[in-house]
Design a protein around this motif. Sequence first.
Motif, PDB file in Angstrom:
ATOM      1  N   LEU A 121     -17.483  17.759 -31.361  1.00 61.71           N
ATOM      2  CA  LEU A 121     -16.329  18.590 -31.720  1.00 61.71           C
ATOM      3  C   LEU A 121     -15.133  18.282 -30.829  1.00 61.71           C
ATOM      4  O   LEU A 121     -13.984  18.307 -31.303  1.00 61.71           O
ATOM      5  N   GLU A 122     -15.391  18.012 -29.572  1.00 58.69           N
ATOM      6  CA  GLU A 122     -14.283  17.654 -28.676  1.00 58.69           C
ATOM      7  C   GLU A 122     -13.621  16.359 -29.117  1.00 58.69           C
ATOM      8  O   GLU A 122     -12.390  16.234 -29.115  1.00 58.69           O
ATOM      9  N   GLN A 123     -14.448  15.376 -29.521  1.00 61.18           N
ATOM     10  CA  GLN A 123     -13.892  14.116 -30.008  1.00 61.18           C
ATOM     11  C   GLN A 123     -13.100  14.318 -31.298  1.00 61.18           C
ATOM     12  O   GLN A 123     -11.999  13.760 -31.460  1.00 61.18           O
ATOM     13  N   GLU A 124     -13.657  15.127 -32.221  1.00 64.19           N
ATOM     14  CA  GLU A 124     -12.972  15.358 -33.485  1.00 64.19           C
ATOM     15  C   GLU A 124     -11.636  16.078 -33.265  1.00 64.19           C
ATOM     16  O   GLU A 124     -10.634  15.767 -33.931  1.00 64.19           O
ATOM     17  N   ASN A 125     -11.614  17.021 -32.339  1.00 57.50           N
ATOM     18  CA  ASN A 125     -10.375  17.738 -32.045  1.00 57.50           C
ATOM     19  C   ASN A 125      -9.316  16.794 -31.496  1.00 57.50           C
ATOM     20  O   ASN A 125      -8.137  16.868 -31.871  1.00 57.50           O
ATOM     21  N   GLU A 126      -9.729  15.879 -30.626  1.00 58.28           N
ATOM     22  CA  GLU A 126      -8.774  14.917 -30.068  1.00 58.28           C
ATOM     23  C   GLU A 126      -8.273  13.957 -31.148  1.00 58.28           C
ATOM     24  O   GLU A 126      -7.089  13.594 -31.172  1.00 58.28           O
ATOM     25  N   ILE A 127      -9.172  13.551 -32.054  1.00 62.52           N
ATOM     26  CA  ILE A 127      -8.752  12.654 -33.139  1.00 62.52           C
ATOM     27  C   ILE A 127      -7.737  13.342 -34.046  1.00 62.52           C
ATOM     28  O   ILE A 127      -6.714  12.745 -34.432  1.00 62.52           O
ATOM     29  N   LEU A 128      -7.973  14.608 -34.397  1.00 65.17           N
ATOM     30  CA  LEU A 128      -7.038  15.341 -35.244  1.00 65.17           C
ATOM     31  C   LEU A 128      -5.689  15.532 -34.542  1.00 65.17           C
ATOM     32  O   LEU A 128      -4.628  15.457 -35.190  1.00 65.17           O
TER      33      LEU A 128
ATOM     34  N   ALA B 282      -9.492   1.550 -30.086  1.00 62.05           N
ATOM     35  CA  ALA B 282      -9.155   0.857 -28.843  1.00 62.05           C
ATOM     36  C   ALA B 282      -9.215   1.783 -27.644  1.00 62.05           C
ATOM     37  O   ALA B 282      -9.411   1.328 -26.506  1.00 62.05           O
ATOM     38  N   ASP B 283      -9.090   3.099 -27.886  1.00 63.21           N
ATOM     39  CA  ASP B 283      -9.172   4.081 -26.807  1.00 63.21           C
ATOM     40  C   ASP B 283     -10.589   4.601 -26.585  1.00 63.21           C
ATOM     41  O   ASP B 283     -10.785   5.533 -25.809  1.00 63.21           O
ATOM     42  N   GLY B 284     -11.570   4.025 -27.294  1.00 62.69           N
ATOM     43  CA  GLY B 284     -12.960   4.374 -27.038  1.00 62.69           C
ATOM     44  C   GLY B 284     -13.618   5.277 -28.046  1.00 62.69           C
ATOM     45  O   GLY B 284     -14.789   5.642 -27.875  1.00 62.69           O
ATOM     46  N   PHE B 285     -12.925   5.675 -29.090  1.00 65.43           N
ATOM     47  CA  PHE B 285     -13.528   6.519 -30.111  1.00 65.43           C
ATOM     48  C   PHE B 285     -14.330   5.668 -31.086  1.00 65.43           C
ATOM     49  O   PHE B 285     -13.939   4.547 -31.423  1.00 65.43           O
ATOM     50  N   ALA B 286     -15.454   6.218 -31.550  1.00 65.72           N
ATOM     51  CA  ALA B 286     -16.293   5.500 -32.508  1.00 65.72           C
ATOM     52  C   ALA B 286     -15.604   5.440 -33.869  1.00 65.72           C
ATOM     53  O   ALA B 286     -15.017   6.420 -34.325  1.00 65.72           O
ATOM     54  N   VAL B 287     -15.701   4.279 -34.516  1.00 67.73           N
ATOM     55  CA  VAL B 287     -15.049   4.094 -35.812  1.00 67.73           C
ATOM     56  C   VAL B 287     -15.628   5.045 -36.852  1.00 67.73           C
ATOM     57  O   VAL B 287     -14.900   5.608 -37.672  1.00 67.73           O
ATOM     58  N   ALA B 288     -16.963   5.248 -36.817  1.00 70.93           N
ATOM     59  CA  ALA B 288     -17.596   6.129 -37.800  1.00 70.93           C
ATOM     60  C   ALA B 288     -17.080   7.556 -37.681  1.00 70.93           C
ATOM     61  O   ALA B 288     -16.846   8.233 -38.691  1.00 70.93           O
ATOM     62  N   VAL B 289     -16.891   8.028 -36.438  1.00 67.35           N
ATOM     63  CA  VAL B 289     -16.387   9.392 -36.227  1.00 67.35           C
ATOM     64  C   VAL B 289     -14.943   9.503 -36.696  1.00 67.35           C
ATOM     65  O   VAL B 289     -14.561  10.481 -37.352  1.00 67.35           O
ATOM     66  N   ILE B 290     -14.128   8.502 -36.418  1.00 65.11           N
ATOM     67  CA  ILE B 290     -12.719   8.533 -36.837  1.00 65.11           C
ATOM     68  C   ILE B 290     -12.621   8.582 -38.353  1.00 65.11           C
ATOM     69  O   ILE B 290     -11.855   9.372 -38.922  1.00 65.11           O
ATOM     70  N   CYS B 291     -13.386   7.739 -39.013  1.00 68.41           N
ATOM     71  CA  CYS B 291     -13.328   7.689 -40.476  1.00 68.41           C
ATOM     72  C   CYS B 291     -13.786   8.997 -41.098  1.00 68.41           C
ATOM     73  O   CYS B 291     -13.208   9.472 -42.078  1.00 68.41           O
ATOM     74  N   ARG B 292     -14.835   9.599 -40.529  1.00 70.63           N
ATOM     75  CA  ARG B 292     -15.315  10.859 -41.081  1.00 70.63           C
ATOM     76  C   ARG B 292     -14.288  11.971 -40.913  1.00 70.63           C
ATOM     77  O   ARG B 292     -14.087  12.787 -41.821  1.00 70.63           O
ATOM     78  N   VAL B 293     -13.626  12.024 -39.754  1.00 70.31           N
ATOM     79  CA  VAL B 293     -12.631  13.067 -39.508  1.00 70.31           C
ATOM     80  C   VAL B 293     -11.405  12.882 -40.402  1.00 70.31           C
ATOM     81  O   VAL B 293     -10.858  13.843 -40.947  1.00 70.31           O
ATOM     82  N   LEU B 294     -10.993  11.629 -40.602  1.00 68.57           N
ATOM     83  CA  LEU B 294      -9.803  11.364 -41.399  1.00 68.57           C
ATOM     84  C   LEU B 294     -10.079  11.329 -42.891  1.00 68.57           C
ATOM     85  O   LEU B 294      -9.145  11.202 -43.690  1.00 68.57           O
ATOM     86  N   GLY B 295     -11.360  11.382 -43.292  1.00 69.09           N
ATOM     87  CA  GLY B 295     -11.666  11.560 -44.705  1.00 69.09           C
ATOM     88  C   GLY B 295     -11.899  10.311 -45.508  1.00 69.09           C
ATOM     89  O   GLY B 295     -11.633  10.291 -46.707  1.00 69.09           O
TER      90      GLY B 295
ATOM     91  N   GLU C 248     -29.171  19.158 -29.304  1.00 73.01           N
ATOM     92  CA  GLU C 248     -28.295  19.072 -30.469  1.00 73.01           C
ATOM     93  C   GLU C 248     -26.992  19.828 -30.243  1.00 73.01           C
ATOM     94  O   GLU C 248     -25.916  19.377 -30.667  1.00 73.01           O
ATOM     95  N   LEU C 249     -27.056  20.977 -29.560  1.00 72.67           N
ATOM     96  CA  LEU C 249     -25.844  21.744 -29.273  1.00 72.67           C
ATOM     97  C   LEU C 249     -24.923  20.986 -28.326  1.00 72.67           C
ATOM     98  O   LEU C 249     -23.695  20.981 -28.505  1.00 72.67           O
ATOM     99  N   ARG C 250     -25.505  20.343 -27.318  1.00 78.22           N
ATOM    100  CA  ARG C 250     -24.672  19.540 -26.408  1.00 78.22           C
ATOM    101  C   ARG C 250     -24.026  18.375 -27.143  1.00 78.22           C
ATOM    102  O   ARG C 250     -22.846  18.061 -26.933  1.00 78.22           O
ATOM    103  N   LYS C 251     -24.803  17.757 -28.012  1.00 75.38           N
ATOM    104  CA  LYS C 251     -24.265  16.649 -28.787  1.00 75.38           C
ATOM    105  C   LYS C 251     -23.153  17.117 -29.717  1.00 75.38           C
ATOM    106  O   LYS C 251     -22.123  16.456 -29.875  1.00 75.38           O
ATOM    107  N   ARG C 252     -23.382  18.296 -30.334  1.00 73.91           N
ATOM    108  CA  ARG C 252     -22.377  18.835 -31.250  1.00 73.91           C
ATOM    109  C   ARG C 252     -21.105  19.219 -30.512  1.00 73.91           C
ATOM    110  O   ARG C 252     -19.987  19.018 -31.029  1.00 73.91           O
ATOM    111  N   THR C 253     -21.238  19.769 -29.309  1.00 78.50           N
ATOM    112  CA  THR C 253     -20.060  20.131 -28.516  1.00 78.50           C
ATOM    113  C   THR C 253     -19.222  18.901 -28.185  1.00 78.50           C
ATOM    114  O   THR C 253     -17.987  18.909 -28.330  1.00 78.50           O
ATOM    115  N   LYS C 254     -19.898  17.841 -27.770  1.00 74.99           N
ATOM    116  CA  LYS C 254     -19.177  16.605 -27.468  1.00 74.99           C
ATOM    117  C   LYS C 254     -18.520  16.039 -28.717  1.00 74.99           C
ATOM    118  O   LYS C 254     -17.384  15.539 -28.674  1.00 74.99           O
TER     119      LYS C 254
END
Length: 381
Positions: A73-80, A105-118, A65-71
């Motif tokens: 967080l890295e994706q969320e930081n790049e999205i922001l 289009a750059d490989g980020f999951a739509v669900a993660v993008i939507c959650r980060v952007l609110g 879970e920690l490895r998954k969370r680290t990955k």
Amino acid sequence: MPKPYPEEFRRDVVAVARKGNAPIKQVAKDFGISEACLHNWLKQADIEDGNKPGLTREESAELRELRKRTKQLEQENEILRRAAAFFARGAAPKMRFPLVLELSADGFAVAVICRVLGFTPQAFCKWKKMPVSQRDWDDAHLIDAAREIHTDDPAFGYRFIADELGDRGIRAGENRVQRLCSQQRIWSVFARKRGLSRRAGPPVHDDLVVRDFTAAAPNLLWLTDITEHRTSEGKLYLCAIKDCFSNRIVGYSIDERMTAALAVAALRNAVAIRSPVGTVVHSDRGSQFRSRRFVHALSANGLRGSMGRVGACGDNAAMESFFALLQRNVLDRRHWATREELRLAIVIWIERTYHRRRRQRRLGRLTPIEFETINQPALAA
């Protein structure tokens, strides 16, 4: 690759082995597993209890879970970072949906993008596919008009609102107005509140069995039900699943609460061992078997549901007979002080006595395990 045993089954076997009433070899034989497998389970149980050094399942899961969370967080930081650069160019906040397309289009999951952007992925999909129909658009205007009419005179219900809509030039049938007013809770202040009813709910499946509890091969027809018994600590509930071909209990789960999770756990245990396709699972109309979780579990595993009538015990008589046998041989034999004591007694009786020692006339005086073992070559041929 062999199928993994359910976690609940492993805990029960370890508890029986630790009890020390029989040698490890005998316990492994009684439960149909190898002696090496049982030693591994006992070793892992000692690690879980802190008696031996090693990595517990909880620690392994926490590490994953920690490895998954680290990955994540890295994706969320790049999205922001990308979003800040996007809006720094003067883009309006409404242009966040095109940003989702750019990031996806750059490989980020739509669900993660939507959650980060609110916002939700559903909102993005609606914007992308434009699913709003003219009917929904008209319903929205109709609801606004109905609210305005109801605010003016809340003493009248949907019939009055339907008449007023016609005077305002809005064409809508009375049934449609009633449906929308009911959904939006636009009711007359004098409307009667409906009383609660304890009647059984409607069936979610048809009766595919019709009291024919026979099967020509394994995994064609399963029966399931829930029974309960009192202990000094409180009630204990058992949900069991029986294969009509050999009368073997292919899955079961025991808990102190009778919830939908109990029925789903028993079904998952059965599927983990048998992995059927197209099996009919017959039950009564209990709320646990009509729940959304249980129906979804059936659909996800390629199973077909079946339900009997309300108050008709004969519609699930084969399962009721097993519970009656369990009642006579285990539950009513003496008073049970703890739930764990009764749990182990049930597990031992099912796995050791019912499956491997108790012969049944319908099976040609064979045990369920013997009957399946003998008939497997013939069925394969």
